[in-house]
Design an enzyme around this catalytic site. Structure first.
Site, PDB file in Angstrom:
ATOM      1  N   CYS A  12      40.682  34.467  48.135  1.00  0.00           N
ATOM      2  CA  CYS A  12      39.647  33.885  47.278  1.00  0.00           C
ATOM      3  C   CYS A  12      38.670  32.982  48.021  1.00  0.00           C
ATOM      4  O   CYS A  12      39.069  31.965  48.602  1.00  0.00           O
ATOM      5  CB  CYS A  12      40.301  33.108  46.137  1.00  0.00           C
TER       6      CYS A  12
ATOM      7  N   ARG B 160      40.983  49.035  34.118  1.00  0.00           N
ATOM      8  CA  ARG B 160      39.641  48.611  34.522  1.00  0.00           C
ATOM      9  C   ARG B 160      39.424  48.759  36.029  1.00  0.00           C
ATOM     10  O   ARG B 160      40.150  48.188  36.827  1.00  0.00           O
ATOM     11  CB  ARG B 160      39.394  47.164  34.075  1.00  0.00           C
TER      12      ARG B 160
ATOM     13  N   CYS C 146      44.915  30.735  47.302  1.00  0.00           N
ATOM     14  CA  CYS C 146      44.952  32.195  47.211  1.00  0.00           C
ATOM     15  C   CYS C 146      44.213  32.786  48.413  1.00  0.00           C
ATOM     16  O   CYS C 146      43.027  32.513  48.615  1.00  0.00           O
ATOM     17  CB  CYS C 146      44.310  32.673  45.903  1.00  0.00           C
TER      18      CYS C 146
END
Length: 332
Positions: free
Chosen positions: A61, A262, A58
């Site tokens: 990341c 969120r 990823c």
């Protein structure tokens, strides 16, 4: 009341996303007030229970083993240490405790047995317990449900079209299959994405289209702004503007009126005024604590001061039951 739909078209979502930003905020705020208490914001804590050494690639990341970052690898934390962290988080005002492990997928071994014990322990504290552990089989999802797991986070990250530009070690269908397994186990789904990874607006719209047209809307939709980390392929990406975050949050709120939206990664760079815009646009959850897995996060004292300034109040745990109870409108 705003309708819950699962049959949005890309054109409809584009029309919402591209509205003049103040009109968009107004509409999203109206939908938000129809479905939620606008003064209520849930405080969540995210703990990395196993850090670094992940075999995936990823691009955002710092926990990927192939990138040279400052993240120190550590094996799964002891159960008692995790439960102590959960207790402290509850005392500080968090009502949801999320545990993240840098795994590609869950494996049936002693580590998974330990995670199940962690879930049981946090559940006994009266907190909503969430995990993000990578890909799950149906049997593993069922075991987590039996242990008392309330929610499972598995972000789509971006649109299906842009996905291969960010990750090559799994595909989009792998993501969707895990969400299916979580939903089938009657665990509430937490799934959102990251903006600022070089994607186009149409990719952001495409990701929202996928989320809004799932068989049931996710109970929880995290909207993350990329936090570029030195050593990762996206280390030179520019920070997204507050208006880009507001457009994503507001569009998500209109499309998924019952969901918790969120305000997640990237908040550490936001002023109180910028966060207030996000709350007005429909965000009703934040993550507290020093870190979001391995990236910086605002300190708890700063958040408490912000809550006082904006007259916000923490949302209680288990206020809503899982997303399986959301009304569904059949596709045309």
């Amino acid at each position: 009341m705003s309708q819950v739909r699962n049959n949005w078209t890309k054109e409809e979502i584009s029309d919402i996303y591209y509205r003049p930003v103040l009109d968009l905020i107004y509409e999203a705020a109206t939908v938000h007030r129809q479905n939620h208490d606008p003064q209520e914001v849930q405080v969540c804590t995210l703990l990395s229970v196993k850090t670094g050494g992940c075999p995936e690639d990823c691009a955002y990341c710092p926990q990927a083993a192939r990138y040279h970052t400052d993240v120190k690898v550590h094996k799964l934390l002891p159960v008692e240490e995790v439960l102590d962290s959960a207790k402290k988080a509850k005392e500080a005002g968090s009502t949801r405790f999320c545990m993240g492990a840098a795994w590609r997928e869950v494996r049936d071994n002693r580590d998974f047995d330990s995670v199940l014990e962690m879930v049981k322990g946090v559940n006994k504290m009266g907190m909503e317990v969430c995990c993000t552990l990578g890909m799950l089989t149906q049997e593993q999802a069922n075991k987590l449900k039996e242990a008392g797991l309330y929610a499972y986070n598995h972000n789509l990250d971006t649109s299906e079209e842009h996905y291969n530009e960010i990750i090559s070690t799994r595909n989009y269908d792998d993501r969707l299959k895990t969400l299916d397994n979580v939903r089938n186990a009657e665990i509430s789904v937490c799934s959102g994405g990251i903006i600022g990874m070089g994607e186009a607006d149409q990719d952001r719209i495409g990701m929202l289209l996928t989320l809004a047209n799932l068989p049931e809307h996710p109970e929880s939709v995290p909207v993350n702004a990329l936090v570029p980390v030195a050593g990762t392929p996206l280390e030179d990406q520019e920070r997204v503007s507050i208006w880009e975050m507001v457009r994503m949050i507001a569009t998500a709120r209109i499309l998924m009126p019952k969901a918790m939206v969120r305000l997640s990664a990237g908040r550490v760079k936001m002023t109180v005024e910028e966060q207030a815009l996000c709350f007005m646009a429909g965000a009703n959850s934040i993550f507290a604590g020093e870190k979001l897995l391995t990236t910086p996060n605002p300190e708890e004292d700063a958040d408490k001061k912000m809550f006082q300034t904006l007259n916000l109040k923490p949302r209680k745990a288990f206020k809503e039951t899982s997303a399986v109870k959301f009304q569904k409108i059949p596709s045309a």
